[in-house]
Design a protein around this motif. Sequence first.
Motif, PDB file in Angstrom:
ATOM      1  N   PHE A  32      39.453  16.282  -4.583  1.00 59.24           N
ATOM      2  CA  PHE A  32      38.177  15.197  -3.090  1.00 59.24           C
ATOM      3  C   PHE A  32      39.071  14.075  -3.839  1.00 59.24           C
ATOM      4  O   PHE A  32      39.415  13.391  -3.390  1.00 59.24           O
ATOM      5  CB  PHE A  32      36.797  15.509  -2.867  1.00 59.24           C
ATOM      6  CG  PHE A  32      36.244  16.488  -2.361  1.00 59.24           C
ATOM      7  CD1 PHE A  32      36.836  17.660  -2.153  1.00 59.24           C
ATOM      8  CD2 PHE A  32      36.982  15.722  -0.736  1.00 59.24           C
ATOM      9  CE1 PHE A  32      36.296  18.874  -1.847  1.00 59.24           C
ATOM     10  CE2 PHE A  32      35.718  16.853   0.067  1.00 59.24           C
ATOM     11  CZ  PHE A  32      36.251  18.602   0.262  1.00 59.24           C
ATOM     12  N   PHE A  33      38.748  13.640  -4.821  1.00 63.85           N
ATOM     13  CA  PHE A  33      39.195  12.086  -5.900  1.00 63.85           C
ATOM     14  C   PHE A  33      40.785  11.822  -5.523  1.00 63.85           C
ATOM     15  O   PHE A  33      41.040  10.999  -4.718  1.00 63.85           O
ATOM     16  CB  PHE A  33      38.687  11.757  -6.898  1.00 63.85           C
ATOM     17  CG  PHE A  33      39.626  10.872  -8.110  1.00 63.85           C
ATOM     18  CD1 PHE A  33      39.125  10.282  -7.520  1.00 63.85           C
ATOM     19  CD2 PHE A  33      40.685  11.531  -8.539  1.00 63.85           C
ATOM     20  CE1 PHE A  33      39.986   8.991  -8.039  1.00 63.85           C
ATOM     21  CE2 PHE A  33      42.030  10.367  -9.097  1.00 63.85           C
ATOM     22  CZ  PHE A  33      40.969   8.812  -9.256  1.00 63.85           C
ATOM     23  N   MET A  34      40.889  12.701  -5.446  1.00 64.15           N
ATOM     24  CA  MET A  34      42.495  13.040  -5.299  1.00 64.15           C
ATOM     25  C   MET A  34      43.342  12.435  -3.698  1.00 64.15           C
ATOM     26  O   MET A  34      43.660  11.730  -3.871  1.00 64.15           O
ATOM     27  CB  MET A  34      43.270  13.770  -6.087  1.00 64.15           C
ATOM     28  CG  MET A  34      43.970  13.970  -7.784  1.00 64.15           C
ATOM     29  SD  MET A  34      44.532  12.690  -8.156  1.00 64.15           S
ATOM     30  CE  MET A  34      46.656  12.953  -7.486  1.00 64.15           C
ATOM     31  N   ALA A  35      42.616  13.933  -3.204  1.00 60.81           N
ATOM     32  CA  ALA A  35      42.512  13.962  -1.467  1.00 60.81           C
ATOM     33  C   ALA A  35      42.791  12.272  -1.110  1.00 60.81           C
ATOM     34  O   ALA A  35      43.164  12.030  -0.619  1.00 60.81           O
ATOM     35  CB  ALA A  35      41.932  15.018  -0.907  1.00 60.81           C
ATOM     36  N   GLU A  36      42.003  12.026  -0.976  1.00 65.15           N
ATOM     37  CA  GLU A  36      40.835  10.401  -0.907  1.00 65.15           C
ATOM     38  C   GLU A  36      41.783   9.083  -1.310  1.00 65.15           C
ATOM     39  O   GLU A  36      42.147   9.111  -0.652  1.00 65.15           O
ATOM     40  CB  GLU A  36      39.877  10.233  -1.672  1.00 65.15           C
ATOM     41  CG  GLU A  36      38.907   9.443  -1.297  1.00 65.15           C
ATOM     42  CD  GLU A  36      37.984   8.553   0.369  1.00 65.15           C
ATOM     43  OE1 GLU A  36      37.482   9.856   0.262  1.00 65.15           O
ATOM     44  OE2 GLU A  36      39.149   7.496   0.569  1.00 65.15           O
ATOM     45  N   ALA A  37      42.316   9.115  -2.845  1.00 61.37           N
ATOM     46  CA  ALA A  37      42.715   8.054  -3.107  1.00 61.37           C
ATOM     47  C   ALA A  37      44.527   8.768  -2.570  1.00 61.37           C
ATOM     48  O   ALA A  37      44.682   7.672  -1.130  1.00 61.37           O
ATOM     49  CB  ALA A  37      43.296   8.585  -4.133  1.00 61.37           C
ATOM     50  N   LEU A  38      44.954   9.673  -2.134  1.00 62.34           N
ATOM     51  CA  LEU A  38      46.418   9.749  -1.277  1.00 62.34           C
ATOM     52  C   LEU A  38      46.454   9.678   0.354  1.00 62.34           C
ATOM     53  O   LEU A  38      47.271   8.978   0.709  1.00 62.34           O
ATOM     54  CB  LEU A  38      46.991  10.746  -1.336  1.00 62.34           C
ATOM     55  CG  LEU A  38      47.477  11.528  -3.150  1.00 62.34           C
ATOM     56  CD1 LEU A  38      47.793  13.091  -3.029  1.00 62.34           C
ATOM     57  CD2 LEU A  38      49.023  10.828  -3.142  1.00 62.34           C
ATOM     58  N   SER A  39      45.312   9.950   1.066  1.00 60.60           N
ATOM     59  CA  SER A  39      44.530  10.369   2.527  1.00 60.60           C
ATOM     60  C   SER A  39      44.966   8.647   3.133  1.00 60.60           C
ATOM     61  O   SER A  39      45.533   8.260   3.539  1.00 60.60           O
ATOM     62  CB  SER A  39      43.673  10.650   2.654  1.00 60.60           C
ATOM     63  OG  SER A  39      43.511  11.987   2.629  1.00 60.60           O
ATOM     64  N   ASP A  48      52.985  10.254   6.524  1.00 64.42           N
ATOM     65  CA  ASP A  48      52.135  11.411   7.014  1.00 64.42           C
ATOM     66  C   ASP A  48      51.759  12.241   5.797  1.00 64.42           C
ATOM     67  O   ASP A  48      53.106  12.604   5.238  1.00 64.42           O
ATOM     68  CB  ASP A  48      52.661  12.287   8.316  1.00 64.42           C
ATOM     69  CG  ASP A  48      52.438  11.977   9.629  1.00 64.42           C
ATOM     70  OD1 ASP A  48      51.570  11.694  10.103  1.00 64.42           O
ATOM     71  OD2 ASP A  48      53.196  11.792  10.166  1.00 64.42           O
ATOM     72  N   LEU A  49      51.197  13.107   5.758  1.00 64.40           N
ATOM     73  CA  LEU A  49      50.383  13.543   3.831  1.00 64.40           C
ATOM     74  C   LEU A  49      50.111  15.332   4.487  1.00 64.40           C
ATOM     75  O   LEU A  49      49.772  15.244   4.712  1.00 64.40           O
ATOM     76  CB  LEU A  49      49.606  12.865   3.462  1.00 64.40           C
ATOM     77  CG  LEU A  49      48.387  13.475   2.181  1.00 64.40           C
ATOM     78  CD1 LEU A  49      50.051  13.374   0.543  1.00 64.40           C
ATOM     79  CD2 LEU A  49      47.394  13.661   2.136  1.00 64.40           C
ATOM     80  N   ILE A  50      51.429  15.695   3.196  1.00 65.02           N
ATOM     81  CA  ILE A  50      49.823  16.991   2.866  1.00 65.02           C
ATOM     82  C   ILE A  50      49.391  17.601   1.686  1.00 65.02           C
ATOM     83  O   ILE A  50      50.317  17.372   0.988  1.00 65.02           O
ATOM     84  CB  ILE A  50      51.141  18.549   3.181  1.00 65.02           C
ATOM     85  CG1 ILE A  50      52.448  17.889   4.770  1.00 65.02           C
ATOM     86  CG2 ILE A  50      51.262  19.477   3.332  1.00 65.02           C
ATOM     87  CD1 ILE A  50      53.714  18.272   5.138  1.00 65.02           C
ATOM     88  N   TYR A  51      47.977  17.968   1.604  1.00 66.71           N
ATOM     89  CA  TYR A  51      47.798  17.737   0.477  1.00 66.71           C
ATOM     90  C   TYR A  51      48.630  18.925  -0.181  1.00 66.71           C
ATOM     91  O   TYR A  51      48.209  19.974   0.346  1.00 66.71           O
ATOM     92  CB  TYR A  51      46.419  17.097   0.260  1.00 66.71           C
ATOM     93  CG  TYR A  51      45.970  17.703  -0.698  1.00 66.71           C
ATOM     94  CD1 TYR A  51      46.005  16.326  -0.838  1.00 66.71           C
ATOM     95  CD2 TYR A  51      45.463  18.729  -1.479  1.00 66.71           C
ATOM     96  CE1 TYR A  51      44.946  16.087  -2.750  1.00 66.71           C
ATOM     97  CE2 TYR A  51      44.363  18.537  -2.703  1.00 66.71           C
ATOM     98  CZ  TYR A  51      44.681  17.683  -3.666  1.00 66.71           C
ATOM     99  OH  TYR A  51      44.038  17.354  -4.611  1.00 66.71           O
ATOM    100  N   LYS A  52      48.956  18.892  -1.358  1.00 68.56           N
ATOM    101  CA  LYS A  52      49.342  20.084  -2.054  1.00 68.56           C
ATOM    102  C   LYS A  52      48.240  20.150  -3.672  1.00 68.56           C
ATOM    103  O   LYS A  52      48.191  19.053  -4.070  1.00 68.56           O
ATOM    104  CB  LYS A  52      50.652  19.952  -3.336  1.00 68.56           C
ATOM    105  CG  LYS A  52      51.351  21.151  -3.579  1.00 68.56           C
ATOM    106  CD  LYS A  52      51.010  21.029  -5.044  1.00 68.56           C
ATOM    107  CE  LYS A  52      51.411  22.320  -5.493  1.00 68.56           C
ATOM    108  NZ  LYS A  52      51.737  22.328  -7.377  1.00 68.56           N
ATOM    109  N   SER A  53      47.973  21.479  -3.387  1.00 69.56           N
ATOM    110  CA  SER A  53      47.477  21.792  -5.365  1.00 69.56           C
ATOM    111  C   SER A  53      47.454  23.533  -5.541  1.00 69.56           C
ATOM    112  O   SER A  53      47.529  23.920  -4.877  1.00 69.56           O
ATOM    113  CB  SER A  53      46.086  21.268  -5.231  1.00 69.56           C
ATOM    114  OG  SER A  53      46.181  20.992  -6.774  1.00 69.56           O
ATOM    115  N   SER A  54      47.696  23.873  -6.440  1.00 66.96           N
ATOM    116  CA  SER A  54      47.487  25.156  -7.272  1.00 66.96           C
ATOM    117  C   SER A  54      47.028  25.607  -7.078  1.00 66.96           C
ATOM    118  O   SER A  54      45.713  25.461  -8.793  1.00 66.96           O
ATOM    119  CB  SER A  54      48.445  25.629  -8.611  1.00 66.96           C
ATOM    120  OG  SER A  54      49.429  25.574  -7.517  1.00 66.96           O
TER     121      SER A  54
END
Lengths: 275, 275, 275, 275
Positions: A32-39, A48-54
């Motif tokens: 959530f921290f990373m998605a918040e910052a990137l958004s 436009d962002l596509i959130y990536k993580s494995s």
Amino acid sequence: MNVPLGTFSLGQDQPFRLIAGPCQIESRDHAFFMAEALSTLCRELGIDLIYKSSFDKANRTSLRAARGVGIVEGLKILADIRAHFSIPVLTDVHAPEQCAPVAEAVDVLQIPAFLCRQTDLLIAAGKTGKVVNVKKGQFLAPYDMKHIVEKLESTGNHRILLCERGTCFGYGMLINDMRALPIMAQTGYPVVFDATHSVQQPGGLGHATGGQREFVAPLARAAVATGVSALFIETHQTPDTAPSDGPTMIPLADMRALLEPLIGIDRLVKQGSQN
Amino acid sequence: MNVPLGTFSLGQDQPFRLIAGPCQIESRDHAFFMAEALSTLCRELGIDLIYKSSFDKANRTSLRAARGVGIVEGLKILADIRAHFSIPVLTDVHAPEQCAPVAEAVDVLQIPAFLCRQTDLLIAAGKTGKVVNVKKGQFLAPYDMKHIVEKLESTGNHRILLCERGTCFGYGMLINDMRALPIMAQTGYPVVFDATHSVQQPGGLGHATGGQREFVAPLARAAVATGVSALFIETHQTPDTAPSDGPTMIPLADMRALLEPLIGIDRLVKQGSQN
Amino acid sequence: MNVPLGTFSLGQDQPFRLIAGPCQIESRDHAFFMAEALSTLCRELGIDLIYKSSFDKANRTSLRAARGVGIVEGLKILADIRAHFSIPVLTDVHAPEQCAPVAEAVDVLQIPAFLCRQTDLLIAAGKTGKVVNVKKGQFLAPYDMKHIVEKLESTGNHRILLCERGTCFGYGMLINDMRALPIMAQTGYPVVFDATHSVQQPGGLGHATGGQREFVAPLARAAVATGVSALFIETHQTPDTAPSDGPTMIPLADMRALLEPLIGIDRLVKQGSQN
Amino acid sequence: MNVPLGTFSLGQDQPFRLIAGPCQIESRDHAFFMAEALSTLCRELGIDLIYKSSFDKANRTSLRAARGVGIVEGLKILADIRAHFSIPVLTDVHAPEQCAPVAEAVDVLQIPAFLCRQTDLLIAAGKTGKVVNVKKGQFLAPYDMKHIVEKLESTGNHRILLCERGTCFGYGMLINDMRALPIMAQTGYPVVFDATHSVQQPGGLGHATGGQREFVAPLARAAVATGVSALFIETHQTPDTAPSDGPTMIPLADMRALLEPLIGIDRLVKQGSQN
């Protein structure tokens, strides 16, 4: 051909979209921290962002390397990020039976480079109807991606992305052939440039993959100037302490400076195309 | 380290063993025909044979290419060949869940080159306790095979073979680094040279992998002179009509002429070693 | 096609000849010491020797590296070695105007790999009528050597040798494609394998070329098993103190152990051919 | 470090300069025709031009290929172009003794890629005091260019340009590593990208070098986005009838469309630097 994805689409004449996030899902809080910052960053930059993580690192160099939170916990986190931030989410699949459950949680299924010729995995991913992002194997010529496209198209799914992430060049070194971008674009599908895995040095740390983070920026500029639909960039607040791909991930704090010139080059190169 | 397998063992100071058979299991009759011919030939030449054939070709270049008889029928045929001819049998696995059933039917599980870094597959194969033959990925340096060995050893299984089958060299071409053989032997495990896949030309036929059958003999001689524990050679009575790997397989009728000088070189190179 | 040279000839069906000596002519005494040792060894082993040494190292990695005794002094020494030991002598040429004087002192003119496409140098070397040994450029495919052959043949000189010494493989690393040997042999001319330069690591020492001496033996065995007319091996009584190519040269004291198995493999491979 | 050349200078923070012209000097008339056309175009686009053409093609693939007008006639033509159009002129040298006479007629001496390690040639070129443009050998890592710089600097000449023109990638194919541009720039000297030789396919036409002209534009955009001091582009009014490098030269009529986006990218990338 444009590939629609939520509120936008990916296409060679569209502004580049950003696929970004930390290599692994480390925890719900971290994601959530990373998605918040990137958004926030992408909103400010107008990208436009596509959130990536494995959820699983299935082919680590060494057995002792961290593999991730697992599929059940991982998919819950990704689904929640998608809902909370209203952004599309991407993750990678490693086995045919993962495709259906993953497709319920995310918007883009990614086929890892080593697995790009595994027919059953491609077919299972294609059948979900979700966007499929295939990384070109390090062992594959760009013009051979047409066979992979054909395997996916056989499922009736035409929401395909083709991703360059480096080609074998001697031992322990990848090289980016910038010709691969227009060659893959000849399939008609959007082309993605993976700027962080491209600077990997396989086996470079002895027990793990090394990397040359300093070349992410020039290679990303080169790829955008050549013409791409999306950039794939892994990022982390402190890459050197990340459980995987630390040597190649971009510090979160450096993302803005990395992206700004890319936006300018992209606009210039696509001038005259529809926007 | 010697790896025992039925009535013989594989080792760098043992005469080379022959892993041979047609690329695919085409039918029960064809498999028995090939096993009969190879058994007879090896008996006459005094070579120990491991019969090789695949029940599924999971990563064909093109979707339209034949995939094989499937796992159920394939394993029945392999088990019957093992029983009928009293020879060890090898086949390749593509997913962790295949390992246990395959291990009931065959003596050697083979990890395909593209999958050589898939941790779960290696672990599942290792846990069967069977001999595991790992093909070095075309994208991997020979000295990085030590990490793969470690993944297998973590299961307590030390019956490991490491197989050279070519390394990426530009596009559409493999090259054999003969240094890879002594480098992989430094792990202590027996090294196999795959003489037919080494002459593949990925994508060379446009829709399929091409090959340079004329170089199988010189490369096999070179590898044996360097020092190997086993040779892997795919063969077929009429390669040009085979459903897969036709351009690289050796005509069955040519096998004797191919093998005879190899036996001589092998003896000469291992002179002084235990036999 | 056999290439006559003094009392013997080089040919694909002849026993391999040995081209050997220290990389540089260090002094008259050193050259005589090396020639004496190699002559004696080859007489004992029953191998025909061509003595090799350079009067100038014209393309050292670094400016600070030793270049040699120079052409005047060097040619005198080589001519005296030829007369004293009654053995053919080989040295390399770097400019067209060197060819005529060099041809008066030696029996084989060698074209360095980097210069293998310089038309004027090839023509000048060819015109001397001496045997010309061309090293395949590290940047050249083996099948492109036919153009170089044609340049030489245009002078009426058909005493041509083609030499493999490694091909570019990523950065700082060469690889030997053993297919190059039969491919170059298709020209009809004898093929030489340079076992010591093949293990160079360009730039590997930072200021100089590094090397992997431990692979000279397996690569030489592989090449002889593939089939060659001559082996090229640089040697020195104490390579690590030599002014050039120390990391790749074979200690003189190890030459016998290196050569003995090669003689056996060579005999075996050429069995049935005229001797 | 900026390298002054007539009325302008080359530097990593300067707008890119264009090195352009036909591969060979075909005749006085043709040379003047090309120089006129390129001068006019560059004036209109606001780019500084260095006129390039060769008096001798010393390393053609085949003996039967045209070599050019020769040094005497060639230098006269180049000197006259320099005087008539008031533009700097560049040509390549192949032997140490050519350097002094060539330096009287032209402004930039170019060291061909195959010859980039020939110490005597580098020293002779450096001693002229003229700008020296060294093409990185296809066999050389970019970080090894520092040794070449050192050879040139030993003459007291610091007017050095380093040029990327592709690196060996398998057989018959070059690849551009865009990382090579920033790596070579670490020497402090201006970096040139040769966009037309980079798409050569050595031996690709059987008797001659082939090429992929369609990739000149994307590669040039990529290089400019990475950051270069100059672009090197061979051009001809009808490349397919040119005596050399036809498959890679850009039709003169297409030069404007090729250059315009490059100017935009270059400005964007160097924003903030001194102009």
